[in-house]
Design an enzyme around this catalytic site. Sequence first.
Site, PDB file in Angstrom:
ATOM      1  N   SER A   1       5.312 -11.865   0.154  1.00  0.00           N
ATOM      2  CA  SER A   1       3.698 -11.944   0.304  1.00  0.00           C
ATOM      3  C   SER A   1       3.328 -12.272   1.909  1.00  0.00           C
ATOM      4  O   SER A   1       4.599 -12.730   2.629  1.00  0.00           O
ATOM      5  CB  SER A   1       3.259 -12.895  -0.500  1.00  0.00           C
ATOM      6  OG  SER A   1       1.680 -13.166  -0.624  1.00  0.00           O
TER       7      SER A   1
ATOM      8  N   GLN B   1       0.333 -19.033   1.836  1.00  0.00           N
ATOM      9  CA  GLN B   1       1.233 -17.593   1.702  1.00  0.00           C
ATOM     10  C   GLN B   1       2.516 -17.926   1.958  1.00  0.00           C
ATOM     11  O   GLN B   1       3.568 -17.362   1.438  1.00  0.00           O
ATOM     12  CB  GLN B   1       0.993 -16.595   2.637  1.00  0.00           C
ATOM     13  CG  GLN B   1      -0.350 -15.920   2.227  1.00  0.00           C
ATOM     14  CD  GLN B   1      -0.540 -15.316   0.813  1.00  0.00           C
ATOM     15  OE1 GLN B   1       0.341 -14.745   0.249  1.00  0.00           O
ATOM     16  NE2 GLN B   1      -1.396 -16.088  -0.278  1.00  0.00           N
TER      17      GLN B   1
ATOM     18  N   HIS C   1       5.184 -19.021  -0.840  1.00  0.00           N
ATOM     19  CA  HIS C   1       5.767 -18.144  -1.672  1.00  0.00           C
ATOM     20  C   HIS C   1       7.523 -17.899  -1.800  1.00  0.00           C
ATOM     21  O   HIS C   1       7.819 -17.736  -2.582  1.00  0.00           O
ATOM     22  CB  HIS C   1       5.223 -16.492  -1.625  1.00  0.00           C
ATOM     23  CG  HIS C   1       3.831 -16.412  -2.470  1.00  0.00           C
ATOM     24  ND1 HIS C   1       3.686 -16.543  -3.826  1.00  0.00           N
ATOM     25  CD2 HIS C   1       2.362 -16.471  -2.077  1.00  0.00           C
ATOM     26  CE1 HIS C   1       2.364 -16.220  -4.157  1.00  0.00           C
ATOM     27  NE2 HIS C   1       1.806 -16.423  -3.155  1.00  0.00           N
TER      28      HIS C   1
ATOM     29  N   GLU D   1      -1.206  -7.512   4.196  1.00  0.00           N
ATOM     30  CA  GLU D   1      -1.552  -7.692   2.626  1.00  0.00           C
ATOM     31  C   GLU D   1      -2.893  -8.281   2.350  1.00  0.00           C
ATOM     32  O   GLU D   1      -3.563  -7.689   1.583  1.00  0.00           O
ATOM     33  CB  GLU D   1      -0.213  -8.246   1.870  1.00  0.00           C
ATOM     34  CG  GLU D   1      -0.508  -8.431   0.309  1.00  0.00           C
ATOM     35  CD  GLU D   1       0.404  -9.419  -0.092  1.00  0.00           C
ATOM     36  OE1 GLU D   1       0.413  -9.351  -1.525  1.00  0.00           O
ATOM     37  OE2 GLU D   1       1.152 -10.086   0.730  1.00  0.00           O
ATOM     38  N   HIS D   2      -2.838  -9.600   3.026  1.00  0.00           N
ATOM     39  CA  HIS D   2      -4.241 -10.270   2.866  1.00  0.00           C
ATOM     40  C   HIS D   2      -4.722 -10.714   4.321  1.00  0.00           C
ATOM     41  O   HIS D   2      -3.671 -10.963   5.416  1.00  0.00           O
ATOM     42  CB  HIS D   2      -3.914 -11.596   2.416  1.00  0.00           C
ATOM     43  CG  HIS D   2      -3.226 -11.684   1.040  1.00  0.00           C
ATOM     44  ND1 HIS D   2      -1.795 -11.709   0.940  1.00  0.00           N
ATOM     45  CD2 HIS D   2      -3.669 -11.578  -0.365  1.00  0.00           C
ATOM     46  CE1 HIS D   2      -1.516 -11.640  -0.327  1.00  0.00           C
ATOM     47  NE2 HIS D   2      -2.652 -11.582  -0.943  1.00  0.00           N
TER      48      HIS D   2
ATOM     49  N   ASP E   1      -6.164 -14.796  -5.167  1.00  0.00           N
ATOM     50  CA  ASP E   1      -5.008 -14.936  -5.865  1.00  0.00           C
ATOM     51  C   ASP E   1      -4.978 -15.156  -7.460  1.00  0.00           C
ATOM     52  O   ASP E   1      -4.212 -14.789  -8.109  1.00  0.00           O
ATOM     53  CB  ASP E   1      -4.078 -15.844  -5.271  1.00  0.00           C
ATOM     54  CG  ASP E   1      -2.852 -15.528  -4.306  1.00  0.00           C
ATOM     55  OD1 ASP E   1      -3.012 -14.137  -4.074  1.00  0.00           O
ATOM     56  OD2 ASP E   1      -2.186 -16.010  -3.669  1.00  0.00           O
TER      57      ASP E   1
ATOM     58  N   HIS F   1      -2.474  37.666 -10.600  1.00  0.00           N
ATOM     59  CA  HIS F   1      -3.690  36.707 -10.414  1.00  0.00           C
ATOM     60  C   HIS F   1      -4.824  37.490 -10.375  1.00  0.00           C
ATOM     61  O   HIS F   1      -5.890  37.104 -11.131  1.00  0.00           O
ATOM     62  CB  HIS F   1      -3.431  35.984  -9.193  1.00  0.00           C
ATOM     63  CG  HIS F   1      -2.644  34.823  -9.289  1.00  0.00           C
ATOM     64  ND1 HIS F   1      -1.215  34.696  -9.360  1.00  0.00           N
ATOM     65  CD2 HIS F   1      -2.918  33.362  -9.196  1.00  0.00           C
ATOM     66  CE1 HIS F   1      -0.848  33.747  -9.637  1.00  0.00           C
ATOM     67  NE2 HIS F   1      -1.731  32.819  -9.277  1.00  0.00           N
TER      68      HIS F   1
END
Length: 427
Positions: free
Chosen positions: A237, A259, A262, A326-327, A360, A419
């Site tokens: 994270s 964060q 984590h 990510e955040h 979260d 075709h």
Amino acid sequence: MLKKHSFLELTDSEIDRLVTRNSDDTNAIQDTVLHIIDQVRNQGDSALIELTRKFDKVNLNALFLDKDEIADLATTITRDQQRALEIAFQNIHKFHSAQLRKERTVETMPGVKCWREVRPIEKVGLYIPGGSAVLPSTLLMLGIPARIAGCREIIVCSPPQKSGKINGFVAYCLQLLKIERVYLVGGAQAVAAMAYGTDTIPRVDKIFGPGNQFVTKAKSIIQSISNVSIDMPAGPSEVLVIADDSAQPSFVAADLLAQAEHGPDSQAVLVATSDDIIQKVNEELKKQLEILPRAEITRMAIANSYAVLVNDLKEALQFSNRYAPEHLILETDEWQSLTNLILNAGSVFLGHLTPESAGDYASGTNHTLPTSGYARSYSGVSVDSFVKKITFQHINKQGLEQLGFTVETLAELEGLHAHKNAVSIRK
């Protein structure tokens, strides 16, 4: 505390090095993961039991818990805890339900109609991390959109606790999701098991879920060597907080630590418009770190983190877009004028009263997000992640008359005469 870098003094190559995280320059992680994948592919359940003993220090008698065992474990949590999980379930379900929409049929020219229809991915695998923190919220974030999408089979893997079981919170989430079996497998071996299948664990079509660097590497390798797809690279994270003089240093520090706790390979980055903010946030980090139960882990992540000094908020967004967090948290009164400048981010938290931890757990948005810069090209998990969109078309006589010449001409110029004939023969 956070080491400071000045944005204007950094060269392009220095910025590139600064925003690179969780790299595997020596291929040590890759080599380990390849060995685990090969072991699981060839030895199946016996490899999973051996690897669980090796990595989780647990001796398993069975690789799964069934409905009755899950129900017993779910009773071990309090009613207040159950209610909190129910509220999170409801908010996440409400937000994701709005994502499943029927598209309209388009008549591209008279007699030619085209449209798309949604179909669920039939068999999906959800990886729920364990280790130092067991994450029932991740089960909700993955299981709810899978249910909304209508996936026929949902396989859940999560590493066992020392008891050889899961905790009551994960068990209660399984009940909310009406999932009656959980497989007690973690790490890269869980990814391999879901990709190839074993006697016990079914093979799936797509694998979801965050994890450590080994899980992330396993997902990337599996996608490249098998026909099983993944949601995204979602590894350790990370958060990037942009703060100006309107920010509360205590709030900023709390968001960074949220964060960092984590794991030791997590990263928390502060981008601030003054030295004063950086200094005050560092003071708050020291103060708040002292009372955290996971202080040792958090301190290691903070040592892996840094602060960047910028002249203004626009410059802050330039760095943030290079980092692709990510955040992303905008701790400023001026957040409304900045959102259109955000190009790369997994999920964004606006203003002083929107902590990342709300996303979260229970605001409703999904917390399974791209990390390590993959927010430049990936979105977070949504209902779309669990479905396929199949195109349909129908042409009537008028449509063939309208479109036929164009198709015949284009087929002929490409030298594909069969075709062309597929149209000509229908005229």
